[in-house]
Design a protein around this motif. Structure first.
Motif, PDB file in Angstrom:
ATOM      1  N   ALA A  11      42.870  39.013  46.877  1.00 40.72           N
ATOM      2  CA  ALA A  11      43.054  37.418  47.135  1.00 40.72           C
ATOM      3  C   ALA A  11      42.775  37.002  49.054  1.00 40.72           C
ATOM      4  N   ASN A  12      42.253  38.486  49.306  1.00 40.03           N
ATOM      5  CA  ASN A  12      41.645  37.620  50.330  1.00 40.03           C
ATOM      6  C   ASN A  12      40.487  36.885  50.638  1.00 40.03           C
ATOM      7  N   LYS A  13      39.454  36.480  49.468  1.00 38.70           N
ATOM      8  CA  LYS A  13      38.701  35.707  49.361  1.00 38.70           C
ATOM      9  C   LYS A  13      38.932  35.246  47.410  1.00 38.70           C
ATOM     10  N   GLY A  14      37.568  33.918  47.545  1.00 33.27           N
ATOM     11  CA  GLY A  14      36.823  33.979  46.116  1.00 33.27           C
ATOM     12  C   GLY A  14      38.612  33.346  45.733  1.00 33.27           C
ATOM     13  N   ILE A  15      38.391  33.121  43.940  1.00 36.51           N
ATOM     14  CA  ILE A  15      39.955  32.677  43.104  1.00 36.51           C
ATOM     15  C   ILE A  15      40.931  33.124  43.557  1.00 36.51           C
ATOM     16  N   GLY A  16      41.281  34.597  43.956  1.00 35.03           N
ATOM     17  CA  GLY A  16      42.371  35.651  43.989  1.00 35.03           C
ATOM     18  C   GLY A  16      43.141  34.187  45.680  1.00 35.03           C
ATOM     19  N   GLY A  35      44.692  42.932  49.253  1.00 39.40           N
ATOM     20  CA  GLY A  35      42.935  43.376  49.456  1.00 39.40           C
ATOM     21  C   GLY A  35      43.121  44.265  50.257  1.00 39.40           C
ATOM     22  N   ARG A  36      41.819  44.279  50.060  1.00 40.51           N
ATOM     23  CA  ARG A  36      41.629  46.233  50.690  1.00 40.51           C
ATOM     24  C   ARG A  36      41.159  46.061  52.371  1.00 40.51           C
ATOM     25  N   SER A  37      41.346  45.090  52.785  1.00 37.00           N
ATOM     26  CA  SER A  37      41.351  45.865  54.532  1.00 37.00           C
ATOM     27  C   SER A  37      42.044  45.053  54.939  1.00 37.00           C
ATOM     28  N   GLU A  39      41.891  43.606  58.312  1.00 33.17           N
ATOM     29  CA  GLU A  39      41.817  42.914  59.138  1.00 33.17           C
ATOM     30  C   GLU A  39      40.841  41.473  58.006  1.00 33.17           C
ATOM     31  N   ARG A  40      40.806  41.819  56.977  1.00 33.44           N
ATOM     32  CA  ARG A  40      40.255  40.137  55.722  1.00 33.44           C
ATOM     33  C   ARG A  40      41.390  39.172  55.592  1.00 33.44           C
ATOM     34  N   CYS A  41      42.698  41.075  55.306  1.00 33.48           N
ATOM     35  CA  CYS A  41      43.696  40.202  54.294  1.00 33.48           C
ATOM     36  C   CYS A  41      44.180  39.168  55.662  1.00 33.48           C
ATOM     37  N   ASP A  61      43.984  48.450  47.891  1.00 40.15           N
ATOM     38  CA  ASP A  61      42.926  49.321  47.234  1.00 40.15           C
ATOM     39  C   ASP A  61      43.018  49.477  45.512  1.00 40.15           C
ATOM     40  N   ILE A  62      43.017  48.817  44.403  1.00 39.59           N
ATOM     41  CA  ILE A  62      43.100  49.268  43.521  1.00 39.59           C
ATOM     42  C   ILE A  62      42.755  50.468  43.043  1.00 39.59           C
ATOM     43  N   ASP A  63      41.611  50.488  43.429  1.00 41.60           N
ATOM     44  CA  ASP A  63      40.705  52.006  42.654  1.00 41.60           C
ATOM     45  C   ASP A  63      41.648  53.012  43.258  1.00 41.60           C
ATOM     46  N   ASN A  87      46.889  39.824  38.921  1.00 43.86           N
ATOM     47  CA  ASN A  87      45.608  40.844  39.166  1.00 43.86           C
ATOM     48  C   ASN A  87      44.473  40.219  38.475  1.00 43.86           C
ATOM     49  N   ASN A  88      43.905  39.686  39.784  1.00 44.02           N
ATOM     50  CA  ASN A  88      43.407  39.159  40.155  1.00 44.02           C
ATOM     51  C   ASN A  88      41.127  39.923  40.646  1.00 44.02           C
ATOM     52  N   ALA A  89      41.426  40.910  41.532  1.00 44.64           N
ATOM     53  CA  ALA A  89      40.747  42.072  41.540  1.00 44.64           C
ATOM     54  C   ALA A  89      39.529  42.436  41.043  1.00 44.64           C
ATOM     55  N   PRO A 188      28.305  46.083  31.204  1.00 43.58           N
ATOM     56  CA  PRO A 188      28.716  47.210  32.080  1.00 43.58           C
ATOM     57  C   PRO A 188      30.544  46.098  32.443  1.00 43.58           C
ATOM     58  N   TYR A 189      30.094  45.198  32.858  1.00 45.62           N
ATOM     59  CA  TYR A 189      30.946  43.703  33.431  1.00 45.62           C
ATOM     60  C   TYR A 189      32.012  43.557  32.191  1.00 45.62           C
ATOM     61  N   GLY A 190      31.391  42.776  31.127  1.00 46.42           N
ATOM     62  CA  GLY A 190      31.903  41.875  30.541  1.00 46.42           C
ATOM     63  C   GLY A 190      32.421  43.942  29.303  1.00 46.42           C
ATOM     64  N   SER A 192      33.813  45.745  31.187  1.00 48.77           N
ATOM     65  CA  SER A 192      35.072  46.466  31.702  1.00 48.77           C
ATOM     66  C   SER A 192      36.670  44.820  31.381  1.00 48.77           C
ATOM     67  N   LYS A 193      35.819  43.848  31.613  1.00 51.77           N
ATOM     68  CA  LYS A 193      36.706  42.812  30.792  1.00 51.77           C
ATOM     69  C   LYS A 193      37.586  42.477  29.232  1.00 51.77           C
ATOM     70  N   LEU A 194      36.328  43.317  28.258  1.00 54.28           N
ATOM     71  CA  LEU A 194      37.070  43.611  26.739  1.00 54.28           C
ATOM     72  C   LEU A 194      38.354  44.395  27.457  1.00 54.28           C
ATOM     73  N   TYR A 224      33.659  28.944  35.397  1.00 52.49           N
ATOM     74  CA  TYR A 224      32.437  29.736  36.531  1.00 52.49           C
ATOM     75  C   TYR A 224      32.263  29.162  37.161  1.00 52.49           C
ATOM     76  N   VAL A 225      32.997  29.854  38.381  1.00 53.73           N
ATOM     77  CA  VAL A 225      33.280  29.552  40.279  1.00 53.73           C
ATOM     78  C   VAL A 225      32.447  29.629  40.847  1.00 53.73           C
ATOM     79  N   ALA A 226      31.933  29.448  41.685  1.00 51.95           N
ATOM     80  CA  ALA A 226      31.092  29.683  42.620  1.00 51.95           C
ATOM     81  C   ALA A 226      31.940  30.422  43.843  1.00 51.95           C
ATOM     82  N   THR A 227      32.332  31.507  43.746  1.00 58.50           N
ATOM     83  CA  THR A 227      32.568  32.953  44.774  1.00 58.50           C
ATOM     84  C   THR A 227      31.237  34.135  44.747  1.00 58.50           C
ATOM     85  N   ASP A 228      31.398  34.646  46.249  1.00 61.85           N
ATOM     86  CA  ASP A 228      30.744  35.499  46.319  1.00 61.85           C
ATOM     87  C   ASP A 228      30.106  36.366  45.338  1.00 61.85           C
TER      88      ASP A 228
HETATM   89  P1  NDP Z   1      35.445  37.871  44.868  1.00 64.93           P
HETATM   90  O1  NDP Z   1      34.131  38.801  44.777  1.00 64.93           O
HETATM   91  O2  NDP Z   1      34.775  36.272  45.614  1.00 64.93           O
HETATM   92  O3  NDP Z   1      36.672  38.546  44.829  1.00 64.93           O
HETATM   93  C1  NDP Z   1      37.089  39.507  44.197  1.00 64.93           C
HETATM   94  C2  NDP Z   1      38.486  40.186  45.492  1.00 64.93           C
HETATM   95  O4  NDP Z   1      38.286  41.747  44.488  1.00 64.93           O
HETATM   96  C3  NDP Z   1      38.181  40.375  46.626  1.00 64.93           C
HETATM   97  O5  NDP Z   1      39.216  39.899  47.115  1.00 64.93           O
HETATM   98  C4  NDP Z   1      37.696  41.646  46.860  1.00 64.93           C
HETATM   99  O6  NDP Z   1      37.871  42.530  47.938  1.00 64.93           O
HETATM  100  C5  NDP Z   1      38.980  42.024  45.539  1.00 64.93           C
HETATM  101  N1  NDP Z   1      38.233  43.098  44.974  1.00 64.93           N
HETATM  102  C6  NDP Z   1      37.425  44.423  44.390  1.00 64.93           C
HETATM  103  N2  NDP Z   1      37.339  45.839  44.207  1.00 64.93           N
HETATM  104  C7  NDP Z   1      38.894  45.390  44.587  1.00 64.93           C
HETATM  105  C8  NDP Z   1      39.852  46.849  44.365  1.00 64.93           C
HETATM  106  N3  NDP Z   1      38.994  48.184  44.280  1.00 64.93           N
HETATM  107  N4  NDP Z   1      40.695  46.900  45.199  1.00 64.93           N
HETATM  108  C9  NDP Z   1      41.333  45.691  45.504  1.00 64.93           C
HETATM  109  N5  NDP Z   1      40.519  44.192  45.727  1.00 64.93           N
HETATM  110  C10 NDP Z   1      39.312  44.704  45.513  1.00 64.93           C
HETATM  111  O7  NDP Z   1      34.432  37.348  43.248  1.00 64.93           O
HETATM  112  P2  NDP Z   1      35.913  35.991  42.320  1.00 64.93           P
HETATM  113  O8  NDP Z   1      36.970  35.399  43.276  1.00 64.93           O
HETATM  114  O9  NDP Z   1      34.533  35.244  41.667  1.00 64.93           O
HETATM  115  O10 NDP Z   1      36.751  37.484  40.947  1.00 64.93           O
HETATM  116  C11 NDP Z   1      37.843  37.329  41.175  1.00 64.93           C
HETATM  117  C12 NDP Z   1      38.030  37.667  39.167  1.00 64.93           C
HETATM  118  O11 NDP Z   1      37.604  36.365  39.052  1.00 64.93           O
HETATM  119  C13 NDP Z   1      37.573  38.649  39.035  1.00 64.93           C
HETATM  120  O12 NDP Z   1      38.262  39.959  38.748  1.00 64.93           O
HETATM  121  C14 NDP Z   1      36.220  38.447  38.563  1.00 64.93           C
HETATM  122  O13 NDP Z   1      36.007  39.917  37.177  1.00 64.93           O
HETATM  123  C15 NDP Z   1      37.413  36.951  37.882  1.00 64.93           C
HETATM  124  N6  NDP Z   1      36.089  36.278  37.182  1.00 64.93           N
HETATM  125  C16 NDP Z   1      35.625  35.519  38.103  1.00 64.93           C
HETATM  126  C17 NDP Z   1      34.560  34.529  37.443  1.00 64.93           C
HETATM  127  C18 NDP Z   1      33.447  33.300  38.466  1.00 64.93           C
HETATM  128  O14 NDP Z   1      32.703  32.568  38.092  1.00 64.93           O
HETATM  129  N7  NDP Z   1      34.028  33.867  39.838  1.00 64.93           N
HETATM  130  C19 NDP Z   1      34.398  34.164  36.549  1.00 64.93           C
HETATM  131  C20 NDP Z   1      35.265  35.063  35.410  1.00 64.93           C
HETATM  132  C21 NDP Z   1      36.057  35.784  35.853  1.00 64.93           C
HETATM  133  P3  NDP Z   1      36.835  42.312  49.070  1.00 64.93           P
HETATM  134  O15 NDP Z   1      36.964  41.197  49.303  1.00 64.93           O
HETATM  135  O16 NDP Z   1      37.597  44.267  49.873  1.00 64.93           O
HETATM  136  O17 NDP Z   1      35.705  43.382  48.456  1.00 64.93           O
END
Ligand code: NDP
Length: 272
Positions: A11-16, A35-37, A39-41, A61-63, A87-89, A188-190, A192-194, A224-228
């Motif tokens: 949740a430190n960036k993107g959709i989370g 989040g994993r870091s 600093e980023r959190c 770190d979910i790994d 569970n967004n990571a 692989p991504y598809g 994993s999400k399956l 489909y979201v604008a993220t890293d």
């Molecule tokens: P981002 O890459 O922007 O963000 C992913 C987040 O997951 C980051 O905070 C990242 O942390 C974290 N992360 C990655 N690996 C781990 C880990 N091992 N443990 C904990 N945190 C981790 O991606 P999105 O925001 O785009 O994606 C969020 C979710 O939405 C994902 O599950 C993605 O598959 C899903 N999704 C996204 C779509 C899109 O269009 N963007 C479409 C469909 C699904 P860190 O900064 O440390 O890397």
């Protein structure tokens, strides 16, 4: 009275981060950004503060099983239970051989998410809501598996062990470049999400006979979201992407549907 709590992974960036922002506005309780870091959190929490919103943070770190256990202990000691778990990571690893990508992508998206659930589900409170952020890519994956493979993933009584064995089989097949011959979808991504989507169906089936009342788990696609992850190509903003996951996280008590479903744009998808 105990404080209610919502936990969001990755949740430190993107959709989370947008899911956290939205929950800070709408959820009556503490929201923990993970989040994993550290600093980023901290930076993400500071950004929320600038908007007048308040979130806690915890490194996760979910790994890493020990990291998940630490979070469990922290939540147990401070809250005694969980009301919302998102569970967004996730990752979409585009580097390396197909075998390497299958290993890392399924490692985080499937095995990491499953490990978080297995560790934290004992803490879910009655009426808890769990959202597994999956993807329409899971839909594409199931539709492009061979008919025989599709029927294995779609068995109505498939167990978590059977699902895990199939995902493991996919990884090993990809490592030997044999995955398509074995009937798996090639990406692989598809795959994993399956795994995440089918995991959700199994979890709800198990929770339906859990003594704790009214726990709901759904899988969702944010669109489909604008993220890293998408190299900022998606048309949706992160707040728009957060909409369906947050809607599912805030389903009111006694909701009968969606429940154990795959949901996109607040609508149940006819999955598979
Ligand atoms: P981002 O890459 O922007 O963000 C992913 C987040 O997951 C980051 O905070 C990242 O942390 C974290 N992360 C990655 N690996 C781990 C880990 N091992 N443990 C904990 N945190 C981790 O991606 P999105 O925001 O785009 O994606 C969020 C979710 O939405 C994902 O599950 C993605 O598959 C899903 N999704 C996204 C779509 C899109 O269009 N963007 C479409 C469909 C699904 P860190 O900064 O440390 O890397």
């Amino acid at each position: 009275m105990t404080t209610r709590v919502a936990i969001v992974t990755g949740a430190n960036k993107g959709i989370g981060s947008a899911i956290v922002e939205s929950l800070c506005k709408q959820f009556d309780g503490d929201v923990i950004l993970t989040g994993r870091s550290e600093e980023r959190c901290k930076a993400a929490v500071a950004q929320l503060q600038e908007k007048g919103l308040s979130s806690k943070y915890y490194t996760l770190d979910i790994d890493d099983s020990s990291s998940i256990t630490k979070l469990k202990d922290f939540v147990n000691d401070n809250y005694g239970g969980i009301d919302i778990l998102v569970n967004n990571a996730g990752i979409s690893n585009k580097v390396g051989t197909i075998g390497e990508r299958a290993t890392t992508t399924c490692g985080t998206n499937y095995f990491g998410t499953l490990n978080v659930c297995n560790t934290l589900f004992p803490l879910l409170n009655p009426h808890a809501r769990v959202v597994n952020v999956s993807s329409m890519a899971s839909q594409e994956a199931i539709s492009k598996c061979s008919e025989e493979m599709r029927s294995k993933f779609k068995q109505s009584n498939i167990t978590m062990d059977e699902l895990t064995a199939l995902i493991q089989q996919f990884i090993e097949a990809a490592q030997n470049d044999d995955h398509e011959k074995q009937g798996f979808f090639l990406k692989p991504y598809g795959m994993s999400k399956l795994g995440v989507t089918v995991m959700t169906f199994i979890q709800q089936r198990l929770l339906n006979s859990d003594p704790r009342e009214d726990i709901i788990v759904n899988a969702s696609c944010p669109g489909y979201v604008a993220t890293d992850m998408t190299l900022h190509k998606g048309p949706k903003t992160i707040m728009q992407g957060a909409d369906t996951p947050v809607y599912l996280a805030l389903l009111p008590p006694g909701t009968s549907s969606p429940k154990g479903d795959f949901v996109s744009e607040r609508t149940i998808e006819n999955w598979g």
